[in-house]
Design a protein around this motif. Structure first.
Motif: not given
Lengths: 177, 352
Positions: A86-97, A111-114
């Protein structure tokens, strides 16, 4: 300049490659330059899967990424492997489940999303990738929900078209978080 | 207005072949090019063509020999180990002056190697993987759009010169998807095929397709004919792209998917205030020596980048002829050169 370089990674069977193809297809419908490069071979067959998608206003130099502006991870190994891309200020979205650890980096937007839990609760576990794509659309504006819907009609076989309203509901739920 | 579709490189090669009038495809599956066979299996019956999965790569290339002898547009495809198996047939078809298209979507070698992308079959493609003094026209696309256009061109060039034309791609190009713009109609060259073995009905001498000439004087004459043809092609058919070479301090020489990565390098270098250009061979044989003559005075050095140990590097050195330093960086075994690694090499060259 409109340029989104996205990596999507997880297990085979989670809809990793479908997600990438849908984004590329929707980007094409939006009139952008697009490329999609999937992992292939033994890692696809039951192991890890990933793909690299570029959506850009200018011609795309390379479909192979060693940096990205957004990252979706759907399992622990993918977090380990791709966080550094990821670049600086990039967006990380994870399936937090499924992804148990949070990122170690502090210079990115996390951003963690279940998603798997949300999809299971809503009755179709296979849509977990769509919640994550909803979040991606909201945070980056890489494509529009309208083009995503058109892409579903363009990519899915006729026999799956009756599922599209549910998929759009999942997308909107992901966008609402 | 043509048709705009998001397609995989492998599928585009197959679609292009059908559009170019290819109605005979013989192949055998191998990663990362199997989608070509998949597509042919699905589409060929619908256009009245033949898709045949042969019992082996050796059988497939000999079926190509047969269909080409009958004057039909024909193609086979494989990936590195499978292309090695085809070399005997490639040499025979070259000796017999048969037009056909062979596709190699390269993977890491030698031997069974791996399935990830590579460019380590450059020597095999351009210097003759089979025996004898022969050449193939070798075209190296670097986008899905080019995989379409060059496949159509490959059939035209093969027919025009009565020889094999190869599409040399790699796993990245085969597997990636991009938007392709199809033309409404293809520019198909109608070559004279009065040499084909189509049946003479007792009305003319029968045609013979062969590569055997046991009298050395006859065989030498035959070879002289081949060499004359190759000389004409080397003069007329060189293709290349020059990208931002005008005031480049260093010119990267790269083909196929690596040329795409080089374009990212050029962007990053620009941010550092370093002017880098790209010389991209599109024909690997004939090697585009004319491109080098156009830019030879400009850079302080050339940098060849390949997914191999440095195979095209030898042709670059011949073309440059000692007039400028030539450097190399590359990866092997299915590893892909990274922008950072290439930038490190550029900084090192500048520090020298």
């Amino acid at each position: 300049m409109f340029l989104h370089e996205v990596i999507i990674a997880g297990f085979g069977g989670q809809g990793i490659l479908s997600a990438g193809r849908l984004i590329a297809y929707a980007g094409m419908l939006d009139g952008r330059e697009v490329s999609f490069f999937p992992s292939y071979g033994p890692e696809m067959r039951g192991g890890t899967a990933n793909c690299m998608v570029v959506v850009s206003e200018d011609p795309i130099a390379s479909p192979v990424l060693n940096r990205c502006s957004a990252l979706i991870v759907m399992n622990n190994p993918s977090m380990e492997k791709f966080e550094r891309y990821l670049k600086k200020d990039g967006v990380l979205i994870a399936d937090s489940s499924l992804v148990k650890r949070e990122p170690t980096r502090t210079d990115i937007r996390y951003f963690g999303l279940p998603a798997t839990l949300m999809a299971t609760d809503a009755g179709n576990k296979a849509f977990s990738n769509i919640y994550l794509m909803g979040k991606l659309i909201k945070e980056t504006g890489i494509i529009t929900p309208e083009s995503f819907e058109k892409a579903l009609y363009g990519v899915l076989p006729q026999s799956k078209h009756h599922l599209i309203p549910q998929e759009m509901e999942a997308l909107r739920a992901g966008m609402a978080i | 207005m043509g048709e705009k579709l998001l397609m995989k490189g492998n599928e585009v090669i197959a679609e292009a072949a059908i559009r170019a009038g290819c109605r005979h495809y013989f192949g055998y599956p191998i990663t990362p090019q199997t989608e070509i066979a998949h597509y042919m299996a699905k589409k060929m019956p619908k256009v009245g063509g033949v898709f045949l999965q042969a019992e082996s790569e050796v059988a497939a290339i000999n079926m190509v020999y047969g269909a080409a002898s009958a004057g039909k547009r024909v193609m086979t495809s494989s990936s590195s180990p499978g292309i090695s198996l085809k070399q005997e047939g490639i040499s025979y078809a070259s000796g017999a002056q048969l037009p056909a298209v062979v596709v190699n979507i390269m993977r890491g070698g030698p031997g069974l190697g791996g399935i990830q992308p590579s460019q380590s079959d450059y020597f095999q493609a351009t210097k003759g993987g089979g025996h004898g003094d022969y050449r193939m026209i070798v075209l190296a696309p670097s986008s899905v759009q080019e995989m379409y256009e060059l496949t159509v061109d490959a059939f035209n060039l093969a027919d025009t010169y009565r020889m094999l034309a190869m599409i040399l791609g790699d796993g990245i190009l085969g597997q990636m998807m991009e938007v392709v713009n199809f033309r409404d109609e293809e520019p198909i060259v109608q070559a004279d095929k009065s040499w084909a073995t189509t049946g003479h009905g007792m009305k003319r001498e029968h045609n013979v397709i062969t590569s055997i000439h046991l009298d050395p004087a006859v065989l030498e004459q035959w070879n002289k004919g081949l060499q004359e043809k190759y000389r004409v092609i080397a003069e007329k058919e060189q293709r290349y792209e020059l990208y931002r070479c005008e005031d480049a301090e260093i010119i990267i020489v790269a083909y196929g998917s690596v040329a795409r990565i080089a374009k990212n390098v050029i962007k990053v270098a620009e941010e550092e205030g370093i002017k880098v250009g790209l010389l991209r061979p599109i024909t690997l044989w004939p090697f585009p020596t004319k491109a080098f003559e156009q830019v030879i005075d400009k850079p302080r050095a050339f940098l060849t980048v390949e997914m191999s140990s440095g195979q095209m590097l030898e042709d670059v050195m011949l073309a440059v002829g000692g007039r400028k330093p030539v450097y190399f960086t590359g990866r092997m075994g299915g590893m892909i050169p990274q922008v950072d690694d290439i930038m490190a090499k550029i900084r090192e060259i500048r520090a020298n």
